[in-house]
Design an enzyme around this catalytic site. Structure first.
Site, short mmCIF file in Angstrom:
data_model
loop_
_atom_site.label_atom_id
_atom_site.label_comp_id
_atom_site.label_asym_id
_atom_site.label_seq_id
_atom_site.Cartn_x
_atom_site.Cartn_y
_atom_site.Cartn_z
N MET A 30 6.22 -11.30 9.97
CA MET A 30 7.62 -11.03 10.33
C MET A 30 8.55 -11.47 9.20
O MET A 30 9.76 -11.58 9.39
CB MET A 30 7.98 -11.75 11.62
CG MET A 30 7.20 -11.19 12.81
SD MET A 30 8.03 -11.38 14.37
CE MET A 30 8.16 -13.15 14.47
N LEU A 33 8.78 -15.34 4.18
CA LEU A 33 7.43 -15.76 3.78
C LEU A 33 7.40 -17.18 3.22
O LEU A 33 8.33 -17.63 2.56
CB LEU A 33 6.88 -14.79 2.72
CG LEU A 33 6.75 -13.32 3.15
CD1 LEU A 33 6.09 -12.51 2.03
CD2 LEU A 33 5.96 -13.17 4.44
N GLU A 35 4.17 -20.50 2.20
CA GLU A 35 2.81 -20.68 1.67
C GLU A 35 1.72 -20.27 2.67
O GLU A 35 0.63 -19.90 2.26
CB GLU A 35 2.61 -22.14 1.26
CG GLU A 35 2.84 -22.39 -0.21
CD GLU A 35 1.98 -21.49 -1.11
OE1 GLU A 35 0.74 -21.55 -1.03
OE2 GLU A 35 2.55 -20.71 -1.90
N HIS A 37 1.82 -17.69 4.74
CA HIS A 37 1.65 -16.24 4.55
C HIS A 37 0.96 -15.96 3.21
O HIS A 37 0.07 -15.12 3.12
CB HIS A 37 3.02 -15.54 4.53
CG HIS A 37 3.81 -15.67 5.79
ND1 HIS A 37 5.01 -16.34 5.85
CD2 HIS A 37 3.59 -15.21 7.05
CE1 HIS A 37 5.50 -16.27 7.07
NE2 HIS A 37 4.66 -15.59 7.83
N GLN A 61 8.69 -8.48 20.76
CA GLN A 61 7.99 -9.73 21.09
C GLN A 61 8.94 -10.91 21.29
O GLN A 61 8.50 -12.03 21.51
CB GLN A 61 6.93 -10.05 20.05
CG GLN A 61 7.44 -10.51 18.69
CD GLN A 61 6.31 -10.65 17.70
OE1 GLN A 61 5.73 -9.66 17.28
NE2 GLN A 61 5.96 -11.87 17.32
N LYS A 152 -2.71 -20.59 12.92
CA LYS A 152 -1.45 -21.21 13.35
C LYS A 152 -1.01 -20.62 14.70
O LYS A 152 -0.50 -21.32 15.57
CB LYS A 152 -0.40 -20.97 12.27
CG LYS A 152 1.04 -21.03 12.69
CD LYS A 152 1.49 -22.45 12.90
CE LYS A 152 2.98 -22.58 13.11
NZ LYS A 152 3.54 -21.65 14.07
N VAL A 179 -1.88 -23.60 7.17
CA VAL A 179 -1.40 -24.33 5.99
C VAL A 179 -0.26 -25.25 6.45
O VAL A 179 0.61 -24.84 7.21
CB VAL A 179 -0.90 -23.35 4.90
CG1 VAL A 179 -0.35 -24.11 3.70
CG2 VAL A 179 -2.02 -22.41 4.49
N MET A 187 3.33 -25.00 8.48
CA MET A 187 4.37 -24.14 7.89
C MET A 187 4.71 -23.03 8.86
O MET A 187 3.84 -22.48 9.53
CB MET A 187 3.88 -23.57 6.57
CG MET A 187 3.79 -24.62 5.51
SD MET A 187 3.60 -23.88 3.90
CE MET A 187 3.41 -25.36 2.93
N SER A 189 8.07 -19.91 9.50
CA SER A 189 9.38 -19.37 9.08
C SER A 189 10.49 -20.08 9.84
O SER A 189 11.61 -20.22 9.33
CB SER A 189 9.44 -17.87 9.38
OG SER A 189 8.36 -17.22 8.77
P1 AMP Z 1 4.64 -14.60 11.32
O1 AMP Z 1 5.41 -14.07 10.16
O2 AMP Z 1 5.10 -15.95 11.75
O3 AMP Z 1 4.51 -13.60 12.43
O4 AMP Z 1 3.18 -14.85 10.78
C1 AMP Z 1 2.45 -13.83 10.15
C2 AMP Z 1 1.03 -14.28 9.99
O5 AMP Z 1 0.98 -15.46 9.20
C3 AMP Z 1 0.37 -14.61 11.33
O6 AMP Z 1 -0.98 -14.18 11.32
C4 AMP Z 1 0.46 -16.11 11.35
O7 AMP Z 1 -0.53 -16.73 12.15
C5 AMP Z 1 0.27 -16.45 9.90
N1 AMP Z 1 0.83 -17.77 9.60
C6 AMP Z 1 2.06 -18.23 9.93
N2 AMP Z 1 2.20 -19.53 9.56
C7 AMP Z 1 1.01 -19.90 9.01
C8 AMP Z 1 0.50 -21.11 8.44
N3 AMP Z 1 1.24 -22.21 8.39
N4 AMP Z 1 -0.76 -21.11 7.97
C9 AMP Z 1 -1.53 -19.99 8.04
N5 AMP Z 1 -1.10 -18.83 8.55
C10 AMP Z 1 0.13 -18.76 9.02
#
Ligand code: AMP
Length: 308
Positions: A30, A33, A35, A37, A61, A152, A179, A187, A189
């Protein structure tokens, strides 16, 4: 680096890549971005010939419109970060491109039953239908690929796996470790929305998970006691409003019959105005040999409670 806005162009571009014999890695996000991502993109780049990152703040969502509005957005910064991590394609569709009927909900949505009724699904009604619908659309557009998701969002990962299996998408789902910041905070967003004091309080989530891990490692057999210990840790922070602190079977997301085998500890809490989630895994075997899954090696500077 190619920035694509149109769904049909995205579909054609990935078909072309495959026709040229290249394997596609897909990283749905989403945006905003960080670390976490970037680690997904780097892994996808190491395991495939071309990486496509998608940037889409999926309105379906969000069950709270103010949460949707507040969600951080930074297209230019994201394109730079995606490229630096190894993505060759960024798909950033406008909402109408994904949902032509928007703001009306599309006629067809995807519902994964069972595991979506609990935890995040119970707290955020309709959230996983939105996730499943957008992921199904992205998979339909992307075609055969490996798709990278973070642990995560552990329940989301399970929803995506179920969706791929049940709807026969030609997609291999790859799970990637969480991460963390130096102090253990996962981490996210959403961390950018935390005030300085909220940010300090937010470390309680990972602390609580480690408290739970240590209790299980010590041989605690009462599920309620583990839950209570995690919750008590979260509640030491005045700015933290606990939503749940749970130990579940990682497949069904139901409370385990016994505190043994593979378990997942998950917490969700509001810190100031920001809702945060986190989780860790543990594998317990027998009564004498209890040990913890050796994951999250990327955690820096925090006693994880997982050392033997
Ligand atoms: P989001 O942009 O929050 O929807 O996340 C996009 C993808 O990045 C999803 O598969 C999340 O699980 C993954 N993600 C988000 N934060 C982390 C993190 N800290 N470590 C690893 N993957 C992450």
């Amino acid at each position: 680096m190619r920035l694509i806005r149109s769904a049909s162009e995205f579909c054609e571009e990935l078909s072309h890549e495959r026709a040229c014999g290249r394997r596609v890695g897909l990283v749905p996000t989403m945006g905003a971005l960080h670390e976490g991502h970037a680690s997904l993109v780097r892994r996808a780049a190491a395991e495939n010939d071309v990486v496509a990152l998608t940037l889409f703040v999926n309105p379906l969502q969000f069950n709270d419109s103010s949460d949707l509005e507040a969600y951080p957005r930074d297209l230019d910064g994201d394109v730079d970060k995606a490229q630096a991590a190894g993505a060759r394609i960024v798909f950033a569709p406008p909402v109408k491109e994904m949902y032509p009927s928007f703001p009306d909900v599309p006629k067809t949505t995807v519902h994964v039953s069972g595991l979506t009724e609990r935890l995040e699904g119970a707290s955020r009604r309709g959230h996983f239908d939105g996730v499943a619908t957008v992921v199904a659309k992205l998979f339909a557009l992307a075609g055969s690929c490996r798709a990278y998701f973070g642990e995560k969002d552990f329940q989301q990962l399970a929803v995506v796996r179920a969706l791929v299996k049940d709807l026969s998408f030609p997609v291999e789902v790859v799970a990637c470790q969480t991460v963390r910041e130096e102090d253990g905070l996962a981490m996210s967003s959403r961390n950018a929305l935390l005030s300085e004091t909220d940010r300090r309080a937010a470390t309680a989530l990972y602390r609580a998970l480690n408290t739970g891990l240590r209790a299980l490692e010590r041989g605690e057999e009462d599920l309620k006691a583990v839950r209570a210990a995690m919750r008590a840790d979260l509640e030491t922070e005045q700015l933290v409003y606990v939503d749940y602190a749970e130990v579940v079977d990682p497949v069904t997301f139901e409370p385990p019959a016994r505190l043994d085998g593979e378990l997942r500890l998950l917490v969700a809490a509001r810190v100031g105005q920001v809702r945060l989630i986190d989780n860790v895994g543990i594998v317990l075997s027998g009564d004498t040999e209890r040990f913890v899954e050796n994951e999250e090696k990327q955690t820096a500077g925090v006693g994880t409670g997982k050392e033997r």
